[in-house]
Design a protein around this motif. Structure first.
Motif, short mmCIF file in Angstrom:
data_model
loop_
_atom_site.label_atom_id
_atom_site.label_comp_id
_atom_site.label_asym_id
_atom_site.label_seq_id
_atom_site.Cartn_x
_atom_site.Cartn_y
_atom_site.Cartn_z
N PRO A 1 0.83 -1.21 0.00
CA PRO A 1 0.00 0.00 0.00
C PRO A 1 0.87 1.25 0.00
CG PRO A 1 -0.75 -1.58 1.66
CD PRO A 1 0.58 -2.06 1.15
N LEU A 2 0.32 2.35 -0.54
CA LEU A 2 1.09 3.59 -0.64
C LEU A 2 1.52 4.11 0.73
CD1 LEU A 2 -0.82 5.56 -3.45
CD2 LEU A 2 1.43 4.50 -3.59
N HIS A 3 0.64 3.98 1.74
CA HIS A 3 0.97 4.56 3.05
C HIS A 3 2.09 3.79 3.75
CE1 HIS A 3 -2.02 1.42 4.06
NE2 HIS A 3 -1.33 1.29 5.20
N GLU A 4 2.45 2.60 3.25
CA GLU A 4 3.53 1.83 3.87
C GLU A 4 4.87 2.06 3.18
OE1 GLU A 4 2.52 -2.26 4.03
OE2 GLU A 4 0.73 -1.98 5.29
N LEU A 5 4.90 2.82 2.10
CA LEU A 5 6.16 3.06 1.39
C LEU A 5 6.97 4.13 2.10
CD1 LEU A 5 4.90 3.13 -2.34
CD2 LEU A 5 5.93 1.22 -1.11
N ASP A 6 8.29 3.98 2.01
CA ASP A 6 9.15 5.03 2.55
C ASP A 6 9.24 6.17 1.55
OD1 ASP A 6 10.68 4.02 0.52
OD2 ASP A 6 12.20 3.12 1.81
N LYS A 7 9.93 7.24 1.94
CA LYS A 7 9.97 8.46 1.13
C LYS A 7 10.59 8.20 -0.24
CE LYS A 7 11.58 13.24 1.14
NZ LYS A 7 12.30 14.29 1.89
N ALA A 8 11.69 7.46 -0.29
CA ALA A 8 12.37 7.21 -1.56
C ALA A 8 11.49 6.39 -2.50
CB ALA A 8 13.70 6.50 -1.30
N SER A 9 10.82 5.36 -1.95
CA SER A 9 9.96 4.53 -2.79
C SER A 9 8.75 5.31 -3.28
CB SER A 9 9.50 3.29 -2.00
OG SER A 9 10.62 2.52 -1.59
N ALA B 1 9.68 7.49 -6.11
CA ALA B 1 9.93 6.72 -7.33
C ALA B 1 8.63 6.33 -8.03
CB ALA B 1 10.75 5.47 -6.98
N VAL B 2 7.59 6.06 -7.23
CA VAL B 2 6.33 5.61 -7.83
C VAL B 2 5.40 6.78 -8.15
CG1 VAL B 2 4.93 5.33 -5.73
CG2 VAL B 2 4.62 3.75 -7.64
N LEU B 3 5.69 7.97 -7.68
CA LEU B 3 4.81 9.12 -7.87
C LEU B 3 4.53 9.45 -9.34
CD1 LEU B 3 3.24 11.18 -6.21
CD2 LEU B 3 5.20 12.73 -6.37
N PRO B 4 5.52 9.38 -10.24
CA PRO B 4 5.21 9.66 -11.65
C PRO B 4 4.22 8.69 -12.28
CG PRO B 4 7.56 9.84 -11.27
CD PRO B 4 6.97 9.22 -10.04
N GLU B 5 4.07 7.49 -11.71
CA GLU B 5 3.16 6.50 -12.28
C GLU B 5 1.72 6.69 -11.81
OE1 GLU B 5 4.32 4.53 -14.53
OE2 GLU B 5 6.37 5.25 -14.24
N ILE B 6 1.49 7.55 -10.81
CA ILE B 6 0.13 7.76 -10.30
C ILE B 6 -0.65 8.61 -11.30
CG2 ILE B 6 -1.22 8.78 -8.42
CD1 ILE B 6 1.07 8.17 -6.54
N PRO B 7 -1.87 8.24 -11.65
CA PRO B 7 -2.66 9.02 -12.61
C PRO B 7 -2.84 10.47 -12.17
CG PRO B 7 -3.70 6.90 -12.20
CD PRO B 7 -2.59 7.02 -11.21
N MET B 8 -2.98 11.36 -13.15
CA MET B 8 -3.07 12.78 -12.87
C MET B 8 -4.32 13.13 -12.07
SD MET B 8 -1.29 15.51 -13.29
CE MET B 8 -0.16 15.07 -14.62
N TRP B 9 -5.42 12.39 -12.30
CA TRP B 9 -6.65 12.72 -11.57
C TRP B 9 -6.54 12.43 -10.08
CZ3 TRP B 9 -8.89 8.57 -9.12
CH2 TRP B 9 -8.59 7.30 -9.61
N VAL B 10 -5.54 11.61 -9.68
CA VAL B 10 -5.30 11.36 -8.26
C VAL B 10 -4.53 12.52 -7.64
CG1 VAL B 10 -4.23 9.81 -6.59
CG2 VAL B 10 -5.37 8.88 -8.61
#
Length: 535
Positions: A43-51, A54-63
């Motif tokens: 889940p997103l809330h369990e990721l650390d800052k670096a992870s 890294a995954v932020l560009p893959e999140i859809p723009m409407w989010v």
């Protein structure tokens, strides 16, 4: 033996160079280590800052941005149509590149260039969000976010000196933020005249390229160089404000704009028909232009007169002098019942020379019909016509720019057309009912829009025209938003707000287009577009 050494050297280079590239790529691929990790879903809330970064560009723009809309239905629509779109797009690519390939074959020592396979794959582009902009102009601006991780199979075979060289494009990934502008909006299907496409940022393009079976993009430094060149070239052509314009409709045919003023002087009529019981008529003249819904112009009524003299002048707005014509009707006025037709005639505006007065004596007819040759004599009507195009349109209709000295009178030299467009209003609210309409008042003349029922955000998009003899430099135009009860009851009308606009800026700048806060309204606004066209 010198020529033999040269020939052997050329052959050695021709065969040794591609063989060396293939061997080098094979060795590089063999010794390159690849590490595969087991896929882990968190889940997103369990990721650390670096992870998370890294995954932020893959999140859809409407989010990430609430002003972007989620458009899953469009993606489903494209997914269902993708097999047909794939074939249609590939056929279009073949048609576009065919003449380019022929030109390359003629200029260089190339035997042939052809596609061994051309398909965009089974994965369609994905729209990750859409943002729609509202403007005061007649346009619609759409900002989609497009991401495409495709699996195309594009094989191009180039035969050079009977040696086939195969280029293969695969694993294409594109991320782009285009801006699509539909303008101008017109009342003709598909309701816009052109599509303008531009890019808000440099696109991200990633792909694999194989030459003779070897991965060219694995060569150190070449991958970054090709990527940057593609981004730069695309940005140089289409990065905003540069754009690619695709015409859809002829704007001049889809929407007619005023191009000039027709001055009509109804001079007199002679030997009109007798329609009254006492052997006379009460004639008046009615004028209108073809293709217009504006109220017809009328002269005064001359009581009991078969040879009336009016000498009355009228001004009419012309949108297409090449196809429009002036319709002239002469009626016998009746106090009760239908007015009798004394005769009619039409005058094509194409007969007029800009800025030159033309006097016409028209034979009145019962109706305009090529098959009706039994029209009895109904008298004559004398008119004086002058067509004065606006300054920016003079070249189109006269073949040369005309100065103001060629106009007929001094007051017409300074005159023009004031065009007032009311697109709509926002947040207008009445105390008893919300059925808003706009009332435009200028020089004592009132014009109103249609009434919109039960809304606080009416959209009228109505245009009003005022033909003036001189610029209204020191005058103001009054715009009032009203509400009217549609049924029976108390308080039939209610004022929702008003605004007074000085016209001096319109005269100097040619146009103003903005929103005005309504006086005596809490949060109401009205959009107003005012243009001034000089004769």
């Amino acid at each position: 033996m010198g020529w033999l050494n040269i020939l052997l050297g050329i052959l050695g280079f021709a065969f040794g160079f591609p063989i060396g590239i293939v061997i080098g790529l094979a060795v590089l691929s063999y010794f390159q280590q690849t590490y595969l990790k087991e896929l882990v879903i968190e889940p997103l809330h369990e990721l650390d800052k670096a992870s998370l970064l890294a995954v932020l560009p893959e999140i859809p723009m409407w989010v990430k941005h609430p002003d972007y809309e989620r458009v899953d239905w469009i993606n489903k629509f494209v997914l269902e149509l993708w097999p047909s779109l794939d074939k249609a797009i590939c056929d279009m690519i073949r048609d576009i590149l065919h003449p380019i390939f022929d030109e390359c074959i003629r200029q260089y020592c190339i035997t042939s260039i052809e596609f061994r396979s051309l398909t965009l794959g089974s994965l369609p582009p994905n729209i990750q969000g859409v943002k729609v902009h509202e403007t005061n102009e007649k346009e619609l601006i759409i900002d989609p976010i497009v991401r495409w991780a495709g699996n195309p199979n594009i094989n191009l075979v180039v035969k050079f000196l009977f040696l086939p060289i195969t280029l293969q494009l695969l694993d294409l990934q594109i991320f782009a933020a285009p801006r699509i502008t539909l303008k101008p909006l017109v009342p003709t299907f598909p309701c816009f005249a052109s599509i303008a496409v531009s890019l808000l940022d440099k696109p991200s393009v990633d792909f694999g390229l194989k030459l003779l079976g070897g991965d060219v993009m694995a060569i150190p430094g070449l991958y970054q160089f090709i990527q940057e060149q593609i981004r730069t070239q695309i940005a140089n052509m289409y990065l905003w404000p540069q754009n690619l314009v695709i015409p859809i409709l002829d704007e001049s045919l889809a929407i007619k704009k005023p191009v000039g003023i027709l001055y009509v002087k109804v001079v007199k009529a002679v030997q009109l028909l007798k329609k009254d019981l006492l052997g006379a008529s009460d004639p008046y003249v009615k004028l209108s232009l073809s293709g217009e819904r504006l109220t017809a112009k009328k002269t005064s009524v001359k009581m009991k007169n078969l040879n009336p003299e009016w000498n009355e002048e009228f001004r009419m707005t012309v949108k297409d002098p090449k196809s429009q014509f002036l319709k002239v009707h002469v009626y016998d006025w009746e106090k009760i019942g239908k007015h009798n037709n004394l005769g009619m005639q039409v005058v094509p505006l194409s007969l007029l020379v800009p800025h030159q007065k033309k006097e016409l004596t028209l034979d009145l007819m019962k109706n305009i019909s090529l098959n009706n040759n039994k029209n009895k004599y109904r008298g004559k009507l004398v008119l004086e016509l002058t067509f004065n195009p606006f300054k920016e349109d003079s070249l189109n209709y006269s073949g040369r720019h005309l100065d103001n000295s060629s106009t007929t009178t001094n007051n017409k030299e300074l005159g023009g057309l004031l065009i007032v467009t009311i697109p709509g209003a926002e947040n207008v609210e009445g105390n008893h009912h919300n059925n808003p309409y706009a009332l435009v008042t200028f020089r004592g003349e009132e014009k109103r829009t249609k009434l919109m029922k039960k809304t606080r955000n009416p959209k009228w998009n109505e245009e009003f025209q005022f033909v003036l003899d001189e610029p209204p430099l020191k005058e103001k135009i009054h715009i009032q938003v009203m509400s009217r009860r549609t049924g029976f009851g108390f308080r039939p009308k209610e004022t929702l707000g008003h605004v007074e606009i000085s016209l001096v800026d319109v005269i100097h700048n040619g146009r103003i287009n903005q929103k005005y806060h309504l006086i005596n309204s809490k949060s109401g606004f009205v959009s107003v577009d005012i243009r001034w066209k000089v004769i």
